[in-house]
Scaffold this motif. Sequence first.
Motif, PDB file in Angstrom:
ATOM      1  N   PRO A   1       0.788  -1.243   0.000  1.00 39.31           N
ATOM      2  CA  PRO A   1       0.000   0.000   0.000  1.00 39.31           C
ATOM      3  C   PRO A   1       0.814   1.284   0.000  1.00 39.31           C
ATOM      4  CG  PRO A   1      -0.163  -1.141   2.119  1.00 39.31           C
ATOM      5  CD  PRO A   1       0.477  -2.093   1.164  1.00 39.31           C
ATOM      6  N   TRP A   2       1.966   1.290   0.686  1.00 37.52           N
ATOM      7  CA  TRP A   2       2.726   2.527   0.778  1.00 37.52           C
ATOM      8  C   TRP A   2       3.890   2.596  -0.199  1.00 37.52           C
ATOM      9  CZ3 TRP A   2       1.428   6.999   2.772  1.00 37.52           C
ATOM     10  CH2 TRP A   2       0.426   7.047   3.724  1.00 37.52           C
ATOM     11  N   VAL A   3       3.994   1.638  -1.127  1.00 34.12           N
ATOM     12  CA  VAL A   3       5.064   1.653  -2.132  1.00 34.12           C
ATOM     13  C   VAL A   3       4.540   2.283  -3.408  1.00 34.12           C
ATOM     14  CG1 VAL A   3       6.577   0.253  -3.582  1.00 34.12           C
ATOM     15  CG2 VAL A   3       6.249  -0.336  -1.164  1.00 34.12           C
ATOM     16  N   TYR A   4       5.217   3.327  -3.868  1.00 29.03           N
ATOM     17  CA  TYR A   4       4.836   3.983  -5.121  1.00 29.03           C
ATOM     18  C   TYR A   4       5.515   3.323  -6.320  1.00 29.03           C
ATOM     19  CZ  TYR A   4       4.323   7.593  -8.705  1.00 29.03           C
ATOM     20  OH  TYR A   4       4.034   8.261  -9.869  1.00 29.03           O
ATOM     21  N   GLN A   5       6.791   2.990  -6.164  1.00 31.56           N
ATOM     22  CA  GLN A   5       7.543   2.409  -7.286  1.00 31.56           C
ATOM     23  C   GLN A   5       8.634   1.512  -6.749  1.00 31.56           C
ATOM     24  OE1 GLN A   5       9.934   5.125  -9.799  1.00 31.56           O
ATOM     25  NE2 GLN A   5       8.789   4.337 -11.535  1.00 31.56           N
ATOM     26  N   ALA A   6       8.898   0.427  -7.474  1.00 32.91           N
ATOM     27  CA  ALA A   6       9.961  -0.505  -7.085  1.00 32.91           C
ATOM     28  C   ALA A   6      10.760  -0.900  -8.319  1.00 32.91           C
ATOM     29  CB  ALA A   6       9.366  -1.754  -6.426  1.00 32.91           C
ATOM     30  N   SER A   7      12.067  -1.052  -8.131  1.00 31.39           N
ATOM     31  CA  SER A   7      12.928  -1.566  -9.202  1.00 31.39           C
ATOM     32  C   SER A   7      13.741  -2.728  -8.622  1.00 31.39           C
ATOM     33  CB  SER A   7      13.857  -0.475  -9.744  1.00 31.39           C
ATOM     34  OG  SER A   7      14.701   0.025  -8.724  1.00 31.39           O
ATOM     35  N   VAL A   8      13.907  -3.776  -9.431  1.00 32.69           N
ATOM     36  CA  VAL A   8      14.583  -4.998  -8.986  1.00 32.69           C
ATOM     37  C   VAL A   8      15.601  -5.403 -10.047  1.00 32.69           C
ATOM     38  CG1 VAL A   8      14.280  -7.386  -8.226  1.00 32.69           C
ATOM     39  CG2 VAL A   8      12.444  -5.725  -7.851  1.00 32.69           C
ATOM     40  N   ARG A   9      16.793  -5.764  -9.605  1.00 32.89           N
ATOM     41  CA  ARG A   9      17.796  -6.271 -10.553  1.00 32.89           C
ATOM     42  C   ARG A   9      18.671  -7.321  -9.866  1.00 32.89           C
ATOM     43  NH1 ARG A   9      22.965  -4.060 -10.250  1.00 32.89           N
ATOM     44  NH2 ARG A   9      23.215  -2.278  -8.839  1.00 32.89           N
ATOM     45  N   ARG A  10      19.180  -8.237 -10.694  1.00 29.12           N
ATOM     46  CA  ARG A  10      20.064  -9.290 -10.196  1.00 29.12           C
ATOM     47  C   ARG A  10      21.492  -8.775 -10.093  1.00 29.12           C
ATOM     48  NH1 ARG A  10      16.811 -12.000 -13.992  1.00 29.12           N
ATOM     49  NH2 ARG A  10      15.556 -13.710 -13.122  1.00 29.12           N
ATOM     50  N   GLU A  11      22.215  -9.278  -9.116  1.00 27.42           N
ATOM     51  CA  GLU A  11      23.639  -8.976  -8.986  1.00 27.42           C
ATOM     52  C   GLU A  11      24.380 -10.290  -8.741  1.00 27.42           C
ATOM     53  OE1 GLU A  11      25.878  -6.906  -5.530  1.00 27.42           O
ATOM     54  OE2 GLU A  11      25.422  -5.321  -6.980  1.00 27.42           O
ATOM     55  N   TRP A  12      25.211 -10.666  -9.693  1.00 32.66           N
ATOM     56  CA  TRP A  12      25.945 -11.931  -9.622  1.00 32.66           C
ATOM     57  C   TRP A  12      26.836 -11.938  -8.376  1.00 32.66           C
ATOM     58  CZ3 TRP A  12      25.642 -16.468 -11.956  1.00 32.66           C
ATOM     59  CH2 TRP A  12      26.721 -17.350 -11.836  1.00 32.66           C
ATOM     60  N   PRO A  13      26.923 -13.106  -7.667  1.00 28.00           N
ATOM     61  CA  PRO A  13      26.408 -14.420  -8.112  1.00 28.00           C
ATOM     62  C   PRO A  13      25.060 -14.816  -7.514  1.00 28.00           C
ATOM     63  CG  PRO A  13      27.962 -14.731  -6.337  1.00 28.00           C
ATOM     64  CD  PRO A  13      27.885 -13.245  -6.555  1.00 28.00           C
TER      65      PRO A  13
END
Length: 255
Positions: A99-111
């Motif tokens: 409810p309180w999140v406007y935007q999220a970004s997710v990315r992988r970081e090896w390993p």
Amino acid sequence: MSWREKGQRVRVLLLQADWYLCFGVVFLLCVLVGFAMVAMKLDTVLNDADALPIEAVAVKGERLYTEDSEIQVALQDLMERSFFSADVNQVQDALEALPWVYQASVRREWPAKLKIYLVEQKPVAHWNGDAWLNIYGEVFDAPIKEGIPNLPFLTGPEEQGKSVLTTYQQLGELLRINGFNLQSLSLSPRHAWHAELNNGIRLELGREDKMARVQRFIHVYPKLAQQDKQVATVDLRYDTGLAVGWDDAQKRAVN
């Protein structure tokens, strides 16, 4: 060389060609089967959460209202997947559903790490009682959290959130620089404006010339404040002058 000998030689050459062709086809099939087995094995390994688990999740971004427990619940399904099989778009959708999140970004970081960056909603006003308006005038639903500052109360048709917020900011600034504090603003279904100051005075502004009518109130208020009764309402829906409602419900005309 006789025709018979030539015919026998041609048959031998054709048999040799057929043998080479068959050998080539069999070899190609073996190669393809080998590649298929390697691909299946690789797919199994990449999707095996035990073989390639997500070992760490780093969450960044200023958070005032979103708790760690909420994020953990949103990531619960993710943690059962491998590093490569985790769908970052699905994770992003799950986080933005909070409810309180406007935007999220997710990315992988090896390993074996995922990096998450969250941007929270920034509420600037209550909207229609149980919802909020953010800094962009967008409506969102979220529970009340500790630490939310005192915010104005705005109401109006659902699709008019941005317009009501813009008008509140304009009128609020004009009132503020003249010593008043605009506490609430509402827009009726017929597009008439109603305002209330933090001292309890209600202003009827009508549909047009909102800024000019508020300026008229500011100009005449010192005269009203000299009276021995508390002002309750000021009706500014007149071309000239205004009507005042007092706490004892008596009305006086001021020109």
